[in-house]
Design an enzyme around this catalytic site. Structure first.
Site, PDB file in Angstrom:
ATOM      1  N   HIS A  81      67.415  84.644  27.050  1.00 56.79           N
ATOM      2  CA  HIS A  81      67.500  84.710  25.463  1.00 56.79           C
ATOM      3  C   HIS A  81      66.602  85.834  24.922  1.00 56.79           C
ATOM      4  CE1 HIS A  81      63.791  81.816  25.127  1.00 56.79           C
ATOM      5  NE2 HIS A  81      63.586  82.642  24.244  1.00 56.79           N
ATOM      6  N   ASP A 217      67.285  80.222  32.073  1.00 60.64           N
ATOM      7  CA  ASP A 217      67.028  81.021  31.103  1.00 60.64           C
ATOM      8  C   ASP A 217      66.474  82.380  31.626  1.00 60.64           C
ATOM      9  OD1 ASP A 217      66.815  82.304  28.839  1.00 60.64           O
ATOM     10  OD2 ASP A 217      65.833  80.525  27.652  1.00 60.64           O
ATOM     11  N   SER A 650      57.984  83.093  25.464  1.00 60.31           N
ATOM     12  CA  SER A 650      59.163  83.122  26.188  1.00 60.31           C
ATOM     13  C   SER A 650      59.296  84.376  27.232  1.00 60.31           C
ATOM     14  CB  SER A 650      60.347  83.445  25.178  1.00 60.31           C
ATOM     15  OG  SER A 650      60.762  81.863  24.612  1.00 60.31           O
TER      16      SER A 650
HETATM   17  N1  ARG Z   1      63.701  77.344  21.618  1.00 57.21           N
HETATM   18  C1  ARG Z   1      63.408  78.650  22.340  1.00 57.21           C
HETATM   19  C2  ARG Z   1      62.366  79.488  21.663  1.00 57.21           C
HETATM   20  O1  ARG Z   1      62.051  79.222  20.678  1.00 57.21           O
HETATM   21  C3  ARG Z   1      64.607  79.209  23.055  1.00 57.21           C
HETATM   22  C4  ARG Z   1      65.562  79.868  21.791  1.00 57.21           C
HETATM   23  C5  ARG Z   1      66.834  80.628  22.269  1.00 57.21           C
HETATM   24  N2  ARG Z   1      67.804  80.444  21.149  1.00 57.21           N
HETATM   25  C6  ARG Z   1      68.501  79.568  20.925  1.00 57.21           C
HETATM   26  N3  ARG Z   1      69.179  79.411  19.928  1.00 57.21           N
HETATM   27  N4  ARG Z   1      68.766  78.624  21.774  1.00 57.21           N
HETATM   28  O2  ARG Z   1      62.640  80.462  21.058  1.00 57.21           O
HETATM   29  N1  GLU Z   2      61.762  80.027  23.053  1.00 56.38           N
HETATM   30  C1  GLU Z   2      60.548  80.346  22.429  1.00 56.38           C
HETATM   31  C2  GLU Z   2      60.325  82.010  22.444  1.00 56.38           C
HETATM   32  O1  GLU Z   2      61.363  82.517  22.435  1.00 56.38           O
HETATM   33  C3  GLU Z   2      59.393  79.790  23.340  1.00 56.38           C
HETATM   34  C4  GLU Z   2      59.226  78.308  23.106  1.00 56.38           C
HETATM   35  C5  GLU Z   2      57.912  78.048  22.120  1.00 56.38           C
HETATM   36  O2  GLU Z   2      57.969  78.204  20.781  1.00 56.38           O
HETATM   37  O3  GLU Z   2      57.007  77.701  22.703  1.00 56.38           O
HETATM   38  O4  GLU Z   2      59.419  82.655  22.526  1.00 56.38           O
END
Ligand code: ARG
Ligand code: GLU
Length: 715
Positions: A81, A217, A650
């Protein structure tokens, strides 16, 4: 027995996994605790400016992620991502690397990504004394800010301004401490490998922020440098960068309670807020923002489901909006379950008692909390209005798009040279292409009506721009549907041909046309109103709050002087350490700490886009063809740990007690998303891609074993 119990409780108090620590200070504050919990190396191994250390293998990736070096030929791994934008830009209908994946089988096949950069931390220095040299109790806040700005400028200038370096001074602890940070920036970054989305984004938004998770991922890039191993813009002649250090990769896997650490760039947390702030966020801002995004997601989702072109056009937009929508929902539940507001109030009671305990303390700290309380009450309508500007008004695509043409007014007023104007117009022509490529008029029109309805209903009448209000009332009988018909029929921003015609024949006299355009007019109405009525007050209150928060932070550190504080995340390099751990999300429910390939097969559903399992993966599963990457024929996919992480983490390396790479961080559990405001060791878990699954995909799925050969694999 009692004494034993007592020791246990002291140790478990030390075991608290909360914190994002400054690498520079590990030796002073953390190393004993880390070693007690199993860490086998020294603080100097993690961060050193004189010797090679693990820090030399960590980079900022793009604008908001972390990545790490995994070979001595500049190979880096980050999340899928995080590479998503780059992979998408390189994709076309014929070569759809998002859907099909991409693997460079030789270095010649690696693909450049203009604009993508990675930054290495060169050094970090506490410059608080220098920054605050001219600051004292007798000057005003404005004078203080000027003195700080001056000092910061001087420090940054002294460091020089070599092209390949990025030099910044950043505040920590709400402005009680300052650090100089120097980065070396590399600009030739090439795509090496990415799994298909059915692996890299498996589970999609349905599984996002959730555990149990089965997402592969990750993506691979390579840093290129010039012949002297120095940063360089993209150049065919460039060669793979030779890093000072790269991470050995462990195939050992993880057990419950294993020591883990996450070393990367957490973006933003607010752990030291008052109860008034938490109330504003959880009771006002989050519910409104969630509602506004609910509406948008529903409109987009419906249109995506009934039209496959819209599905494609809105995939990334929908994912971006859904990400924080879902996070806010989890955050609010978590704050409530934790009784966060009450916990904050208890701290505030202690603070007040302490602040009233002497005349001197009273003078400095006595008024802070009542003043903050009042300021948060005062700021509420302004803060909410600002939220609505972003989440309602500018969330309407043609309004946001029209706002980008505002610069043309400035070009006219400031009499900017024709040459520059032409450049600007060319830029707008290009962006028109990409805007209309992903624009679906009926979808945006529905959003226009729904979002402006919400704005009118929830924001104070004084913040509804006069001209817009009159127009809506007089000409359209207060019917937003009729206004929408008019705007989307007449505005050049709703029609690619008309917009191109406008741009192709652009001269300053075209501004008249812009002023008359209904979408542009609405943008201007809101922009003018907010610049006059919202932002001046909002910014003043916000700055006052920031000042008081600084002093409040100072007070907290004085009261709880035996506790070691960590500064809020500010997108600087931090270390979080904890352990591999499972959790109990709800009464009678237990989540184990790891997932396996069987879980992917369980989720397989060819009818649901997010759960379509790749045939080749199914075959590998059936044949148990896992190579050296599994133990006892079980292919591990993800695991959870108690490391305190946030957005920006991430792609961060997850390391074991020996400093070997065991995984790549990519998410948090839904029950733990309130950790940006309050961490709960029982519920907060980071979600990690098991590195063995990544290696298995590279080797067995993609057949890119030459990449494995570059890596340093340890057992
Ligand atoms: N929740 C994870 C982070 O904040 C992964 C985000 C990837 N984007 C998504 N819409 N699935 O960023
Ligand atoms: N998916 C998040 C990022 O893109 C990390 C997840 C979180 O917020 O801990 O950095």
């Amino acid at each position: 027995l009692l004494t034993i119990l007592f020791t246990v409780s002291i140790i478990s108090a030390l075991l608290a996994d909360e914190g994002m620590w400054i690498p520079l200070f590990l030796d002073k504050y953390n190393i004993a605790d880390m070693q007690e919990n199993g860490f086998k190396l020294t603080a100097e191994d993690i961060y050193s400016i004189n010797n090679t250390s693990i820090k030399d293998a960590i980079v900022i990736f793009g604008r908001g992620c972390t990545a790490e070096l995994i070979s001595d030929e500049g190979l880096i791994i980050t999340n899928h991502h995080c590479g998503y934008g780059a992979i998408q830009s390189l994709s076309s209908l014929d070569n759809d690397y998002l859907t099909d994946g991409f693997w460079a089988m030789t270095k010649d096949e690696e693909l450049p990504n203009p604009g993508l950069e990675v930054s290495f931390l060169v050094k970090m220095e506490d410059v608080t004394k220098l920054v605050l040299a001219d600051v004292n109790e007798d000057i005003t806040e404005e004078e203080r800010q000027l003195a700080i700005d001056d000092a910061v400028k001087k420090i940054e200038e002294q460091e020089g301004d070599a092209n390949d370096y990025d030099i910044v001074v950043k505040p920590f602890f709400n402005g009680n401490q300052y650090f100089l940070i120097v980065y070396e920036v590399f600009k030739d970054i090439r795509l090496v490998g990415a799994p298909p989305s059915s692996i890299g984004k498996f589970g999609g938004d349905t599984d996002n922020w959730m555990w149990p998770r089965h997402t592969g991922d990750f993506s691979l890039f390579r840093i290129y440098a010039d012949k002297e191993n120095q940063p360089s813009e993209y150049n065919e002649e460039n060669i793979p960068y030779k890093p000072k250090y790269h991470l050995p990769i462990s195939l050992k896997g993880v057990k419950k309670n294993d020591f883990t650490m996450v070393y990367g760039y957490p973006g933003r947390t607010s752990e030291y807020l008052t109860s008034y702030a938490v109330k504003l966020i959880s009771e006002v801002e989050n519910p409104h923002q969630i509602k506004l995004r609910d509406i948008r997601l529903e409109i987009m989702g419906n249109n995506m489901n009934s039209d496959s072109l819209v599905r494609l056009q809105y995939a990334a937009k929908h994912a971006r909006i859904a990400n924080y929508w879902k996070k806010w929902i989890g955050e609010n539940r978590g704050l409530k379950k934790l009784n966060a507001i009450e916990k904050k109030q208890e701290t505030e009671k202690d603070f007040t008692e302490w602040a009233n305990s002497s005349e001197e303390l009273k003078n400095k700290y006595g008024k802070i909390l009542p003043e903050l309380n009042k300021l948060y009450t005062d700021i509420e309508p302004y803060r909410l209005a600002v939220d609505y500007l972003y989440e309602a008004v500018y969330a309407i695509e043609i309004i946001d798009y029209a706002s980008r043409f505002n610069a043309l007014e400035k070009y006219y007023q400031e009499n900017i040279a024709d040459e520059d104007l032409n450049k600007k117009i060319n830029g707008l022509k290009n962006s028109a292409k990409s805007f209309f490529k992903d624009f679906n008029l009926p979808t945006d029109k529905k959003c226009f009506v729904a979002l402006l309805t919400m704005y009118n209903e929830n924001i104070g009448q004084e913040f509804i721009p006069m001209e817009y209000k009159t127009l809506l009332n007089k000409k359209f009988k207060d019917d937003l549907n009729v206004l929408a018909d008019f705007v989307y029929k007449k505005s050049i921003f709703a029609n690619e041909e008309n917009l191109n015609a406008f741009l192709h024949s652009y001269s300053h006299s075209s501004l008249k046309k812009l002023y008359k355009d209904p979408a542009y007019k609405i943008f201007k109405n809101f922009a003018d109103m907010s610049n006059e009525l919202i932002y001046p007050v909002y910014i003043e209150l916000r700055d006052k709050i920031a000042t008081l928060n600084r002093v409040y932070m100072q007070g907290l550190q004085e009261i709880y002087h035996e506790r070691v504080f960590y500064p809020d995340a500010n997108f600087t390099l931090r270390l979080a350490y904890g352990k591999v751990d499972d959790y109990y999300p709800r009464d009678a429910v237990h989540y184990d700490f790891y997932t396996t390939l069987s879980g992917i097969i369980e989720k397989d559903n060819p009818d649901i886009y997010d759960y379509k399992v790749h045939d080749k993966l199914k075959t590998l599963y059936k044949n148990k063809d896992f190579g050296v990457y599994s133990k006892d024929s079980v292919m591990n996919i993800c695991f959870t740990a108690s490391n305190h992480t946030t957005g920006g983490n991430s792609g961060s390396p997850v390391l074991n007690a020996e400093g070997h790479l065991i995984g790549v961080n990519f998410d948090r559990n839904w029950e733990g998303t309130m950790s940006d405001i309050m961490y709960d060791p029982d519920q907060c878990r980071n979600i990690v891609l098991d590195i063995r699954y990544a290696l298995f995909i590279i080797d067995k799925f993609a057949g890119a074993s030459h990449l494995i050969d570059e890596m340093t694999i340890v057992d």
